[in-house]
Design a protein around this motif. Structure first.
Motif, PDB file in Angstrom:
ATOM      1  N   PHE A  88     -17.288 -18.629  -9.212  1.00  0.00           N
ATOM      2  CA  PHE A  88     -17.651 -19.970  -8.744  1.00  0.00           C
ATOM      3  C   PHE A  88     -16.565 -20.936  -9.201  1.00  0.00           C
ATOM      4  O   PHE A  88     -15.845 -20.682 -10.152  1.00  0.00           O
ATOM      5  CB  PHE A  88     -19.045 -20.386  -9.263  1.00  0.00           C
ATOM      6  N   LYS A  89     -16.458 -22.035  -8.471  1.00  0.00           N
ATOM      7  CA  LYS A  89     -15.359 -22.989  -8.719  1.00  0.00           C
ATOM      8  C   LYS A  89     -15.945 -24.351  -9.068  1.00  0.00           C
ATOM      9  O   LYS A  89     -16.188 -25.189  -8.179  1.00  0.00           O
ATOM     10  CB  LYS A  89     -14.491 -23.141  -7.450  1.00  0.00           C
ATOM     11  N   PRO A  90     -16.202 -24.597 -10.353  1.00  0.00           N
ATOM     12  CA  PRO A  90     -16.764 -25.910 -10.715  1.00  0.00           C
ATOM     13  C   PRO A  90     -15.778 -27.042 -10.449  1.00  0.00           C
ATOM     14  O   PRO A  90     -14.563 -26.852 -10.534  1.00  0.00           O
ATOM     15  CB  PRO A  90     -17.034 -25.791 -12.219  1.00  0.00           C
ATOM     16  N   LYS A  91     -16.348 -28.202 -10.132  1.00  0.00           N
ATOM     17  CA  LYS A  91     -15.486 -29.392 -10.044  1.00  0.00           C
ATOM     18  C   LYS A  91     -15.026 -29.728 -11.453  1.00  0.00           C
ATOM     19  O   LYS A  91     -15.708 -29.390 -12.427  1.00  0.00           O
ATOM     20  CB  LYS A  91     -16.280 -30.583  -9.506  1.00  0.00           C
ATOM     21  N   LEU A  92     -13.899 -30.412 -11.532  1.00  0.00           N
ATOM     22  CA  LEU A  92     -13.381 -30.786 -12.847  1.00  0.00           C
ATOM     23  C   LEU A  92     -13.440 -32.302 -12.992  1.00  0.00           C
ATOM     24  O   LEU A  92     -12.949 -33.025 -12.116  1.00  0.00           O
ATOM     25  CB  LEU A  92     -11.939 -30.294 -12.968  1.00  0.00           C
ATOM     26  N   TYR A  93     -14.070 -32.749 -14.059  1.00  0.00           N
ATOM     27  CA  TYR A  93     -14.173 -34.188 -14.306  1.00  0.00           C
ATOM     28  C   TYR A  93     -13.489 -34.548 -15.631  1.00  0.00           C
ATOM     29  O   TYR A  93     -13.476 -33.749 -16.576  1.00  0.00           O
ATOM     30  CB  TYR A  93     -15.646 -34.626 -14.436  1.00  0.00           C
ATOM     31  N   THR A  94     -12.946 -35.783 -15.669  1.00  0.00           N
ATOM     32  CA  THR A  94     -12.527 -36.363 -16.948  1.00  0.00           C
ATOM     33  C   THR A  94     -13.213 -37.720 -17.084  1.00  0.00           C
ATOM     34  O   THR A  94     -13.691 -38.280 -16.088  1.00  0.00           O
ATOM     35  CB  THR A  94     -11.001 -36.593 -17.021  1.00  0.00           C
ATOM     36  N   GLU A  95     -13.265 -38.226 -18.291  1.00  0.00           N
ATOM     37  CA  GLU A  95     -13.862 -39.562 -18.497  1.00  0.00           C
ATOM     38  C   GLU A  95     -12.960 -40.359 -19.427  1.00  0.00           C
ATOM     39  O   GLU A  95     -13.353 -40.764 -20.522  1.00  0.00           O
ATOM     40  CB  GLU A  95     -15.290 -39.442 -19.040  1.00  0.00           C
ATOM     41  N   ASN A  96     -11.753 -40.560 -18.950  1.00  0.00           N
ATOM     42  CA  ASN A  96     -10.792 -41.327 -19.744  1.00  0.00           C
ATOM     43  C   ASN A  96     -11.042 -42.819 -19.603  1.00  0.00           C
ATOM     44  O   ASN A  96     -11.439 -43.298 -18.540  1.00  0.00           O
ATOM     45  CB  ASN A  96      -9.371 -41.023 -19.263  1.00  0.00           C
ATOM     46  N   GLY A  97     -10.773 -43.525 -20.681  1.00  0.00           N
ATOM     47  CA  GLY A  97     -10.765 -44.980 -20.632  1.00  0.00           C
ATOM     48  C   GLY A  97      -9.344 -45.446 -20.883  1.00  0.00           C
ATOM     49  O   GLY A  97      -8.635 -45.953 -20.008  1.00  0.00           O
ATOM     50  N   ARG A  98      -8.895 -45.162 -22.109  1.00  0.00           N
ATOM     51  CA  ARG A  98      -7.587 -45.608 -22.582  1.00  0.00           C
ATOM     52  C   ARG A  98      -6.437 -45.209 -21.654  1.00  0.00           C
ATOM     53  O   ARG A  98      -5.538 -46.000 -21.394  1.00  0.00           O
ATOM     54  CB  ARG A  98      -7.366 -44.954 -23.947  1.00  0.00           C
ATOM     55  N   TYR A  99      -6.465 -43.972 -21.150  1.00  0.00           N
ATOM     56  CA  TYR A  99      -5.352 -43.489 -20.333  1.00  0.00           C
ATOM     57  C   TYR A  99      -5.186 -44.365 -19.074  1.00  0.00           C
ATOM     58  O   TYR A  99      -4.078 -44.568 -18.579  1.00  0.00           O
ATOM     59  CB  TYR A  99      -5.580 -42.020 -19.928  1.00  0.00           C
ATOM     60  N   ILE A 100      -6.304 -44.892 -18.581  1.00  0.00           N
ATOM     61  CA  ILE A 100      -6.266 -45.657 -17.328  1.00  0.00           C
ATOM     62  C   ILE A 100      -5.883 -47.125 -17.572  1.00  0.00           C
ATOM     63  O   ILE A 100      -5.002 -47.668 -16.903  1.00  0.00           O
ATOM     64  CB  ILE A 100      -7.657 -45.611 -16.627  1.00  0.00           C
ATOM     65  N   THR A 101      -6.556 -47.759 -18.514  1.00  0.00           N
ATOM     66  CA  THR A 101      -6.340 -49.207 -18.658  1.00  0.00           C
ATOM     67  C   THR A 101      -5.544 -49.602 -19.903  1.00  0.00           C
ATOM     68  O   THR A 101      -5.003 -50.708 -19.962  1.00  0.00           O
ATOM     69  CB  THR A 101      -7.696 -49.963 -18.708  1.00  0.00           C
ATOM     70  N   GLY A 102      -5.493 -48.713 -20.888  1.00  0.00           N
ATOM     71  CA  GLY A 102      -4.907 -49.058 -22.194  1.00  0.00           C
ATOM     72  C   GLY A 102      -3.557 -49.741 -22.113  1.00  0.00           C
ATOM     73  O   GLY A 102      -3.367 -50.842 -22.655  1.00  0.00           O
ATOM     74  N   PRO A 103      -2.563 -49.136 -21.438  1.00  0.00           N
ATOM     75  CA  PRO A 103      -1.216 -49.734 -21.461  1.00  0.00           C
ATOM     76  C   PRO A 103      -1.115 -51.006 -20.627  1.00  0.00           C
ATOM     77  O   PRO A 103      -0.078 -51.673 -20.662  1.00  0.00           O
ATOM     78  CB  PRO A 103      -0.337 -48.645 -20.812  1.00  0.00           C
ATOM     79  N   HIS A 104      -2.133 -51.332 -19.850  1.00  0.00           N
ATOM     80  CA  HIS A 104      -2.004 -52.408 -18.864  1.00  0.00           C
ATOM     81  C   HIS A 104      -2.769 -53.673 -19.252  1.00  0.00           C
ATOM     82  O   HIS A 104      -3.097 -54.487 -18.397  1.00  0.00           O
ATOM     83  CB  HIS A 104      -2.442 -51.882 -17.489  1.00  0.00           C
TER      84      HIS A 104
END
Ligand SMILES: Cc1ncc(COP(=O)(O)O)c(C=O)c1O
Length: 400
Positions: A255-271
């Motif tokens: 079976f092929k599960p979907k892959l999820y991440t729950e990043n905060g910092r990686y998305i908004t941190g530098p900006h």
């Protein structure tokens, strides 16, 4: 050298410091970079709302394919108001009040359980969630000095309890399952995330065989790091993705599960940037630069000793050593200690970098200090996306 990618003079002329300003294009580029690097699988980023709980930002992330990772009533409502609903919300909380589970259930969110006891209470008091997962805290996770030794962690469950939890859910008639873990925080090491992902995949494989579950998704958590220090290198997201792809292909054939991440910092941190003005310069046992921001605006340096780079608007070089401090009656109310900066004068403007995640959101009102306004630059103009608190806000809850 870290730079601010727009001219803030318009804001300085029209609004009082301190304030936050975010770069919309930077935020969306980071999201796209993450999404593109995992395009080999059915991938979704559930943005950790706690990092930047500002509806404008949640909405643009939602419009660009992200969901939300919520952990409280307020975050669930923020997500709903930003137009992100149903299984685009993942509810990962701990020590959770039942009303918050109910709200998540009513929104049709994916429910991620932190304890078997929560599963039982949810089933008896609320009902059967359509899809649910369990937060796994393996005892052999890597990098645990950052997020805490698993044996001291209040988050998630050990393997045996995870197994028990899925059994309870199967017996209750729940049919759709995911799997969750959040094991690192702010790491730039692809190796650390890869090794933890292997632990997660191994557990998924074992549990799926034992209990005959075809997991619909695996959430490998957030915690992808950003280079706070100028000499640090970005996380090699393409290498990380390749490593995870190899593991995925090794573990998941049936079976092929979907892959999820729950990043905060990686998305908004530098900006995100905190803009603050120098009020006083004090020569004591050392040199102190007193600014008009304080821990209420940014707590990370005070509570974790976190490094945030500081530049001085229109000044360059490293000529003097200063502690950059706020005005709270706490000696850890410091943005930088022994930092080399250009020679600073009153009224200079300091830019505190990489505050886009866990920055404004962590603020508090000690000493009656107020949280600042937030602006975003959309590539053409600045928009105010949160007004500054005023004293009336502070006094509004007091009965006297
Ligand atoms: C459960 C959970 N998910 C995701 C995050 C986001 O972490 P980061 O912003 O470091 O990616 C956190 C951070 O506290 C968290 O507790």
């Amino acid at each position: 050298m870290k730079k601010i990618p727009f001219d803030i003079n318009y804001l300085l002329r029209n609004f009082p410091t301190p304030f936050y300003v975010y770069d919309e294009r930077g935020i969306l580029n980071s999201l796209k970079k993450l999404q593109n690097s995992f395009n080999w699988c059915d991938f979704k980023e559930y943005f950790a709302v706690k990092a930047t709980p500002t509806p404008y930002i949640l909405r643009i992330l939602g419009e660009n394919g992200a969901g939300t990772d919520c952990s409280s009533m307020a975050e669930l409502i923020l997500s709903e108001k930003s137009g992100i609903n149903g299984e685009d919300i993942l509810f990962t909380s701990n020590n959770t009040p039942i009303e918050e589970y109910k709200k998540a259930y009513d929104l049709g969110a994916i429910i991620n359980f932190d304890d078997t006891d929560h599963i039982k209470k949810f089933l008896s008091k609320i009902g059967k969630p359509d899809i649910a997962s369990i937060r796994y805290t393996p005892k052999n996770a890597y990098g645990t000095e950052v997020i805490g030794n698993p044996k001291n962690s209040k988050f998630g469950m050990p393997y045996k309890k995870v197994l028990e939890g899925y059994k309870i859910m199967i017996d209750s008639g729940i049919k759709r399952f995911g799997f969750h873990a959040m094991l690192v925080s702010n790491t730039l090491s692809t190796d650390m995330i890869t090794r933890n992902t292997q632990i997660i995949f191994e557990a998924v494989k074992n549990i799926s065989e034992k209990l005959n579950i075809e997991f619909e998704f695996i959430d490998i958590g957030g915690g992808f790091g950003i280079p706070y220090k100028p000499e640090e290198k970005e996380l090699d997201i393409n290498l990380l993705s390749k490593n995870i792809k190899d593991l995925y292909n090794y573990y998941f054939n049936d079976f092929k599960p979907k892959l999820y991440t729950e990043n905060g910092r990686y998305i908004t941190g530098p900006h995100g940037y905190l803009i603050t003005k120098v009020l006083h310069i004090k020569s004591s046992y050392k040199m102190y630069v007193g600014v008009d921001a304080n821990m209420a605006n940014l707590m990370r340096p005070a509570i974790y000793g976190a490094y945030h780079h500081i530049t001085v608007l229109n000044k360059f070089g490293e000529y003097e050593t200063y502690d950059v401090v706020g005005s709270l009656c706490e000696n850890n109310d410091k943005f930088a200690i022994n930092r080399k900066l250009p020679k600073i004068e009153e009224e200079d403007i300091l830019i505190i970098h990489d505050v886009g995640a866990h920055g404004h959101s962590m603020g508090f009102n000690y000493n009656g200090k107020l949280k600042s306004a937030e602006f975003i630059y959309d590539g053409e103009k600045f928009k105010m996306i949160r007004r500054a608190e005023i004293l009336d806000d502070y006094f509004s809850t007091i009965i006297f």
